[in-house]
Design an enzyme around this catalytic site. Sequence first.
Site, mmCIF file in Angstrom:
data_model
loop_
_atom_site.group_PDB
_atom_site.id
_atom_site.type_symbol
_atom_site.label_atom_id
_atom_site.label_comp_id
_atom_site.label_asym_id
_atom_site.label_seq_id
_atom_site.Cartn_x
_atom_site.Cartn_y
_atom_site.Cartn_z
ATOM 1 N N GLU A 42 0.734 -1.266 0.129
ATOM 2 C CA GLU A 42 -0.018 -0.046 0.054
ATOM 3 C C GLU A 42 0.818 1.266 -0.025
ATOM 4 O OE1 GLU A 42 -2.300 0.239 3.624
ATOM 5 O OE2 GLU A 42 -2.582 2.398 3.522
ATOM 6 N N THR A 69 -4.218 5.892 2.715
ATOM 7 C CA THR A 69 -4.302 7.260 3.241
ATOM 8 C C THR A 69 -5.364 8.206 2.197
ATOM 9 O OG1 THR A 69 -2.110 7.134 4.184
ATOM 10 C CG2 THR A 69 -3.290 9.238 4.743
ATOM 11 N N LYS A 129 -10.065 -1.585 8.752
ATOM 12 C CA LYS A 129 -8.975 -1.306 9.119
ATOM 13 C C LYS A 129 -9.092 -0.727 10.732
ATOM 14 C CE LYS A 129 -5.774 2.393 8.221
ATOM 15 N NZ LYS A 129 -4.883 3.139 7.495
HETATM 16 O O1 LIG Z 1 -4.098 5.670 8.334
HETATM 17 C C1 LIG Z 1 -3.281 5.336 7.559
HETATM 18 O O2 LIG Z 1 -3.372 5.971 6.183
HETATM 19 C C2 LIG Z 1 -2.245 4.502 7.633
HETATM 20 O O3 LIG Z 1 -1.632 4.082 6.663
HETATM 21 C C3 LIG Z 1 -1.701 4.269 9.025
HETATM 22 C C4 LIG Z 1 -0.356 4.077 9.414
HETATM 23 O O4 LIG Z 1 0.284 5.196 8.828
HETATM 24 C C5 LIG Z 1 -0.034 2.852 8.921
HETATM 25 O O5 LIG Z 1 -0.464 1.643 9.434
HETATM 26 C C6 LIG Z 1 1.611 2.427 9.163
HETATM 27 O O6 LIG Z 1 1.795 2.623 10.565
HETATM 28 P P1 LIG Z 1 3.223 2.018 11.167
HETATM 29 O O7 LIG Z 1 3.281 0.755 10.966
HETATM 30 O O8 LIG Z 1 2.936 2.507 12.760
HETATM 31 O O9 LIG Z 1 4.188 2.969 10.583
#
Ligand SMILES: O=C(O)C(=O)C[C@H](O)[C@H](O)COP(=O)(O)O
Length: 207
Positions: A42, A69, A129
């Site tokens: 992603e 995002t 999610k």
């Molecule tokens: O909400 C979004 O658009 C996301 O992608 C959420 C987080 O940025 C990812 O899940 C990565 O999070 P980490 O593994 O902590 O780096």
Amino acid sequence: MTADFLSQLSKDRVIAVVRAPEIPDAAALCAALRAGGIRWIEFTRTTPGLAAHLRRAVAEDGDGIGAGTVMTGEQAEELIDAGARYLVTPGCRPDVAKAASAAGVPVVLGALSPTEVGLALDLGADAVKIFPARAFGPGYLRDLAGPFPDVPLVASGGVDEDNAAAFLATGARAVCAGSNVVPPSLVAAGDWPEITRRARAFTDSCR
Ligand SMILES: O=C(O)C(=O)C[C@H](O)[C@H](O)COP(=O)(O)O
């Protein structure tokens, strides 16, 4: 498409989340992640030049490539046009859900509370999610799975080699591997062998 999306995601169980200010070669990055056993990748919208990166990645191999995002319907349309095979949002975004549905593209909507999980379902989410998962921990997913036993939950935010298996064991259909596996500094440096190593360590921890 939805059934295929879910059955494949439920089998593979790991999505790499790329949030990096600089990506020298998106296709090479994807190859590095696949070499480490991660085929869902992603690319997030906070990454400058996202559409161009998606086009480059998809031109090589579009399997498992999505955009994250995503906040608006317009962004959703642009990223689908650039080749995203699925969309992910941080929270419940009705216009993104609408655009994805109109294009026949699966969408994973973000949620945290039971109310938001319900809203995501009402909006037609293919999976929900749970973000930020680390803040509440694996036990929270087990609690959510009580009233939502058939909802595919994806744990995202702060998932690493030490807690990924616990999230999968307590009810997550899949987990997102972000900065732990794909730190921006390694991406910018084009250190593909180290990213492959981290991807492998992460997927091994999920077994
Ligand atoms: O909400 C979004 O658009 C996301 O992608 C959420 C987080 O940025 C990812 O899940 C990565 O999070 P980490 O593994 O902590 O780096």
